[in-house]
Design a protein around this motif. Structure first.
Motif, PDB file in Angstrom:
ATOM      1  N   UNK A 242      27.765  62.429  -2.935  1.00  0.00           N
ATOM      2  CA  UNK A 242      28.951  62.315  -3.785  1.00  0.00           C
ATOM      3  C   UNK A 242      30.115  63.106  -3.210  1.00  0.00           C
ATOM      4  N   UNK A 243      29.848  64.276  -2.678  1.00  0.00           N
ATOM      5  CA  UNK A 243      30.898  65.086  -2.053  1.00  0.00           C
ATOM      6  C   UNK A 243      31.494  64.354  -0.860  1.00  0.00           C
ATOM      7  N   UNK A 244      30.631  63.796  -0.026  1.00  0.00           N
ATOM      8  CA  UNK A 244      31.120  63.052   1.137  1.00  0.00           C
ATOM      9  C   UNK A 244      31.980  61.870   0.708  1.00  0.00           C
ATOM     10  N   UNK A 245      31.561  61.198  -0.341  1.00  0.00           N
ATOM     11  CA  UNK A 245      32.297  60.022  -0.810  1.00  0.00           C
ATOM     12  C   UNK A 245      33.693  60.398  -1.320  1.00  0.00           C
ATOM     13  N   UNK A 246      33.776  61.471  -2.085  1.00  0.00           N
ATOM     14  CA  UNK A 246      35.073  61.896  -2.611  1.00  0.00           C
ATOM     15  C   UNK A 246      35.983  62.372  -1.483  1.00  0.00           C
ATOM     16  N   UNK A 247      35.440  63.128  -0.569  1.00  0.00           N
ATOM     17  CA  UNK A 247      36.259  63.632   0.530  1.00  0.00           C
ATOM     18  C   UNK A 247      36.762  62.506   1.425  1.00  0.00           C
ATOM     19  N   UNK A 248      35.959  61.473   1.568  1.00  0.00           N
ATOM     20  CA  UNK A 248      36.362  60.350   2.421  1.00  0.00           C
ATOM     21  C   UNK A 248      37.363  59.436   1.722  1.00  0.00           C
ATOM     22  N   UNK A 249      37.277  59.353   0.388  1.00  0.00           N
ATOM     23  CA  UNK A 249      38.093  58.367  -0.318  1.00  0.00           C
ATOM     24  C   UNK A 249      39.305  58.914  -1.026  1.00  0.00           C
ATOM     25  N   UNK A 250      39.454  60.227  -1.102  1.00  0.00           N
ATOM     26  CA  UNK A 250      40.560  60.842  -1.824  1.00  0.00           C
ATOM     27  C   UNK A 250      41.302  61.841  -0.947  1.00  0.00           C
ATOM     28  N   UNK A 251      42.556  62.051  -1.279  1.00  0.00           N
ATOM     29  CA  UNK A 251      43.369  63.040  -0.578  1.00  0.00           C
ATOM     30  C   UNK A 251      43.128  64.395  -1.228  1.00  0.00           C
ATOM     31  N   UNK A 252      42.064  65.057  -0.809  1.00  0.00           N
ATOM     32  CA  UNK A 252      41.667  66.323  -1.423  1.00  0.00           C
ATOM     33  C   UNK A 252      42.420  67.470  -0.765  1.00  0.00           C
ATOM     34  N   UNK A 253      43.200  68.145  -1.576  1.00  0.00           N
ATOM     35  CA  UNK A 253      44.005  69.271  -1.095  1.00  0.00           C
ATOM     36  C   UNK A 253      43.268  70.600  -1.284  1.00  0.00           C
ATOM     37  N   UNK A 254      42.461  70.683  -2.360  1.00  0.00           N
ATOM     38  CA  UNK A 254      41.763  71.927  -2.705  1.00  0.00           C
ATOM     39  C   UNK A 254      40.342  71.613  -3.144  1.00  0.00           C
ATOM     40  N   UNK A 255      39.400  72.414  -2.679  1.00  0.00           N
ATOM     41  CA  UNK A 255      38.021  72.356  -3.166  1.00  0.00           C
ATOM     42  C   UNK A 255      37.768  73.629  -3.956  1.00  0.00           C
TER      43      UNK A 255
END
Length: 396
Positions: free
Chosen positions: A97-110
Motif C-alpha cells: 500500500x505504501x508503494x502504491x501511494x508513493x507511486x500514484x500520488x505527489x507525496x510531499x510529506x510522510x
C-alpha cells in the motif's frame, strides 16, 4: 504543498485511548492544509470499520487488519535480529500500500506515527519525513527489564537494546523526530545527539471533556475514586493492582464507604480479580468515560512506569476533577500545581484522604485544573509547531 502520507500503527479513530487521541488530532490538523492518505492497522474487526469514519479528514484510507500472533512476531524477531515490537507490525499488505501511494500520488510529506511504522519508509524518496515516536519505547522496555525475572528479563533487555538501535537508525534517516514531552525529547537526544528532535505535546479537547457537557450522569453514593485507561496495558495493570491492594485499604480506614472504580477496556484476569476486593469495581469497556470522571470524588494515576503525557490525567483535569498522580504520571504534564503529586502507599493514600476530607478544597483544585488545561493544553496550540515543520518552511 503536495499530499501527505500518514502511517499509523492503529486506526486513529475513535479517539478514545491515548495513542488514538494523539494520532486523530494530528491527522485532523494535517488534513486542514493538504490531502492526507492514511495507511493504518486495525486491531480487530470493529477497528477495521472505523477507517471510513475518517473520510472527512482524509483523501484516501487503507486499513489492514493486524492478525500476527506474538509467538510468530517473536520467532521472526529471533530469526532476523529485529525488535519483536517491530516484527509484530511487519506486513506485506501495508508495504504494498505504501508503494502504491508513493507511486500514484505527489507525496510531499510522510508522517510516521509510532516507531513500529518506520519500517515502511522507502529507501529513497524526495518527501520530507516526520517521525513521531511519541514515547521512547526502548526506555520503556529497559524499565520492564529492571523489574523482571529471567527469562523475561532477557527478552526485555534484548528488546530495549535492539529497539534503541532501531530508533537511532530511524532518527538518522528522517528530517525530524517528535516526542510527546520535553523530557522524552531530551532523553532521546542523549542517545542520538546528531538527530533533530522536538517535543509536540498532547492536548485535550476541553469542549468534549467538560463537566457541563452532554453525557449520561452516574449515581455515585459515597466517595468514588476513579482510574481510567486501557486495561491490557502493563503499566496500567500494575498501577491498579498496587492501588487496590495497598493504598485503598489505608483509605478505607478513614472512609469506609470509599470505592475504587477501574474504568477501561480489555481488563485481563489479573485486573478482573481485583473486583473481589472490598470496594473495588472493574467496569470493562464503557460507552463514555466522562460519566465516571464526572462522578469521581478523586481521579488517581498511580503509575510507576509512565512515558510522556498521561492523557488520563489531562482528561480528569479537563473534567474539573481533583487528581492524585505519581511522580512518573505527572512529570510530563505542566500542571502548574493544580494536581497532587504523591508516592508510596502512605503518601498516596494520605493525599487521597485529604481530598475526601475536604470537598471544598477538592472542588477548588479541580476547577483550577480545568482552567489550566484550557489555558495550556488546547490541541490547536499544541499542534501549531507542525505548521512550522510541515508548512512552507518544511522540516529540513
Amino acid at each position: 504543498m503536495g499530499d501527505i502520507l500518514f502511517l499509523a500503527h492503529r486506526v486513529p479513530f475513535p479517539p478514545d485511548r491515548g495513542d488514538k487521541m494523539r494520532s486523530f488530532h494530528i491527522l485532523k490538523h494535517l488534513g486542514r492544509s493538504a490531502p492526507v492518505h492514511l495507511i493504518a492497522f486495525a486491531d480487530d474487526a470493529r477497528d477495521a470499520e472505523y477507517g471510513e469514519q475518517l473520510a472527512r479528514w482524509t483523501a484516501s484510507r487503507t486499513v489492514v487488519r493486524r492478525s500476527k500472533s506474538r509467538g510468530r512476531a517473536m520467532g521472526e524477531a529471533l530469526l532476523t535480529g529485529a525488535p519483536a515490537s517491530v516484527t509484530a507490525f511487519g506486513d506485506r499488505r501495508v508495504r504494498d500500500a505504501v508503494k502504491r501511494i508513493l507511486a500514484g500520488r505527489d507525496i510531499d510529506t510522510i508522517y510516521v506515527f509510532s516507531g513500529q511504522m518506520a519500517q515502511y519508509l522507502p529507501e529513497t524518496h524526495a518527501a520530507r519525513v516526520v517521525m513521531d515516536f511519541v514515547d521512547m519505547d526502548s526506555a520503556k522496555f529497559a524499565a520492564y527489564a529492571n523489574s523482571a525475572r529471567w527469562p523475561l528479563k532477557w527478552v526485555h533487555q534484548r528488546e530495549a537494546r535492539l529497539l534503541g538501535r532501531f530508533e537511532r537508525h530511524v532518527a538518522a534517516r528522517v528530517d525530524v523526530s517528535l516526542f510527546v514531552s520535553a523530557a522524552e525529547a531530551e532523553l532521546f537526544s542523549h542517545t542520538a545527539p546528531d538527530a533533530r528532535v522536538e517535543a509536540v505535546e498532547n492536548g485535550i479537547d476541553t469542549r468534549l471533556y467538560d463537566p457541563d457537557g452532554d453525557f449520561a450522569a452516574l449515581e455515585a453514593p459515597g466517595p468514588l475514586i476513579v482510574f481510567t485507561g486501557q486495561m491490557d496495558y502493563r503499566p496500567n495493570v500494575e498501577a491498579v493492582r498496587w492501588f487496590a491492594g495497598h493504598v485503598l485499604p489505608h483509605i478505607r480506614q478513614s472512609h469506609a464507604a470509599a470505592r475504587f472504580a477501574i474504568v477501561g477496556r480489555n481488563p485481563g484476569e489479573a485486573v478482573r480479580a481485583l473486583a473481589k476486593l472490598p470496594g473495588v469495581t472493574v467496569t470493562g469497556e464503557v460507552a463514555d468515560v466522562r460519566g465516571w470522571l464526572a462522578a469521581a470524588s478523586v481521579a488517581v494515576a498511580p503509575l510507576t512506569l509512565a512515558r510522556g503525557v498521561q492523557n488520563k490525567v489531562l482528561e480528569a483535569m479537563a473534567m474539573a476533577r481533583p487528581v492524585v498522580a505519581s511522580p512518573a504520571a505527572a512529570c510530563g504534564i505542566d500542571h502548574g500545581g493544580t494536581i497532587c503529586v504523591a508516592e508510596g502507599e502512605r503518601g498516596f493514600g494520605d493525599a487521597v484522604i485529604a481530598l475526601l476530607d475536604d470537598p471544598a478544597a477538592a472542588r477548588a483544585q479541580g476547577e483550577a485544573a480545568r482552567r489550566r488545561t484550557i489555558e495550556r493544553y488546547g490541541w490547536s496550540a499544541r499542534l501549531a509547531v507542525l505548521d512550522r515543520l510541515i508548512g512552507s518552511g518544511g522540516a529540513a
